[in-house]
Scaffold this motif. Structure first.
Motif, mmCIF file in Angstrom:
data_model
loop_
_atom_site.group_PDB
_atom_site.id
_atom_site.type_symbol
_atom_site.label_atom_id
_atom_site.label_comp_id
_atom_site.label_asym_id
_atom_site.label_seq_id
_atom_site.Cartn_x
_atom_site.Cartn_y
_atom_site.Cartn_z
ATOM 1 N N CYS A 1 4.541 -20.538 16.432
ATOM 2 C CA CYS A 1 4.709 -20.722 15.192
ATOM 3 C C CYS A 1 6.105 -20.571 14.650
ATOM 4 N N CYS B 1 -2.668 -20.995 9.086
ATOM 5 C CA CYS B 1 -1.620 -21.832 8.730
ATOM 6 C C CYS B 1 -1.947 -21.990 7.417
ATOM 7 N N GLU C 1 0.550 -17.699 7.671
ATOM 8 C CA GLU C 1 2.215 -18.558 7.310
ATOM 9 C C GLU C 1 2.283 -19.024 6.255
ATOM 10 N N CYS D 1 6.160 -23.099 7.567
ATOM 11 C CA CYS D 1 6.057 -23.688 9.039
ATOM 12 C C CYS D 1 7.782 -23.285 9.684
ATOM 13 N N HIS E 1 0.748 -16.086 11.828
ATOM 14 C CA HIS E 1 -0.568 -16.743 12.296
ATOM 15 C C HIS E 1 -1.481 -15.923 13.081
#
Length: 304
Positions: free
Chosen positions: A100, A214, A236, A239, A269
């Motif tokens: 991630c 996410c 998260e 990104c 994440h």
């Protein structure tokens, strides 16, 4: 000691695996990362190759110990192979590693396949692997977001990010009055992380929105803000995948953060989804089955 098929049936029923059909994420990503590299259909169970949830690798029938993890990192799988006895079961959230990226460091590669050597070692030792992705995200009592809400003592008022068939993955509710700085310190303690990812405003907080994993979708953030959330907490908020897709998503959140009145907080994440293994799944396995031991396998680096 427990029978593997009995465990699988209990998990399949608890998470309603078949009702979900193909996992929307991993039905795409598993073929993408393995095709041309590994004959993945030969490594995994036929039913898993249809649903991309459930029993992924079938080992010997008698299970002494169960191991709990999130991502199949090299260290997690090596630890399972080294410490697991023939027949033992690894229960994970993801069947692929997702790099991630680190908000304070290197960006990630996205989905990464499990090394074929590790898959073969798991199979040759008679070990089993079971993964549960979307069904766990939607589960109201053993869900990823549910575990986060319980750890934060959230008085749940509603759920959001709705799917007509399966329910909601997000949670909104009230918390004891705090502020952004104190909330961040509490999150660092709960998730055992050195720092969080942060955007938005620092403010008094009485209502939070929670999306495990996410959560870097600005439309979800806007839904939470429209419902009165003071803070949006996710695995998260950005990104950090090093490609065009990741940079586009990153820029979208930067633009949103300039105008939001919320605190946007990411706890990583993997750490956000490990919590459910630690606080909800381990006690569930202990209550339902007669294992010799339940082993938690945390990642060495939560911000992988």
């Amino acid at each position: 000691m427990e029978n593997l098929i009995h465990i699988v049936r209990q998990l399949d029923a608890k998470f309603k695996i078949k009702s979900f059909g193909k996992d929307p994420a991993f039905s795409r990503f598993i073929p993408q990362v393995y095709e041309g590299e590994v004959h993945w259909r030969e490594k995994f169970e036929p039913e898993f190759n249809k649903l991309f949830n459930g029993l992924m690798i079938k080992g010997n029938p008698e299970v002494k110990n169960i191991f709990l993890a999130v991502f199949p990192t090299k260290e997690v799988l090596e630890g399972f192979i080294e410490n697991g006895e023939s027949g033992d079961l690894l229960f994970m959230h993801h069947p692929l590693l997702m790099e991630c990226g680190d908000p304070n460091g290197k960006w990630g590669r996205g989905f990464v396949p499990i090394e074929e050597k590790l898959l073969d070692e798991i199979r040759s030792k008679g070990l089993s692997v079971y993964t549960c992705h979307a069904p766990m995200d939607y589960h109201e009592t053993l869900g990823t977001s549910q575990a986060m809400a319980e750890a934060l003592n959230v008085d749940i008022t509603e759920r959001f990010i709705h799917d007509d068939r399966h329910g909601c993955i997000g949670i909104i509710g009230n918390v004891e009055k705090t502020n952004t700085e104190d909330l961040i310190e509490n999150l660092k303690r709960i998730f055992d992380i050195p720092y969080v990812d942060f955007e938005g405003r620092k403010k008094e907080i009485k209502k939070v929105a929670i999306v495990a994993g996410c959560g870097d979708k600005t439309q979800w953030m806007q839904q939470a803000e429209d419902k009165g959330a003071d803070a949006y907490i996710s695995g998260e908020i950005h990104c950090h995948i090093d490609n065009d897709y990741g940079r586009k998503r990153f820029d979208e959140v930067i633009d949103y953060a300039r105008q939001t009145n919320m605190s946007l907080i990411g706890v990583s994440h993997s750490a956000s989804e490990y919590l459910v293994k630690k606080t909800l799944m381990a006690p569930w396995f202990e209550e339902k089955f007669d294992f010799e031991a339940i082993h938690l396998i945390p990642q060495e680096d939560w911000w992988l």
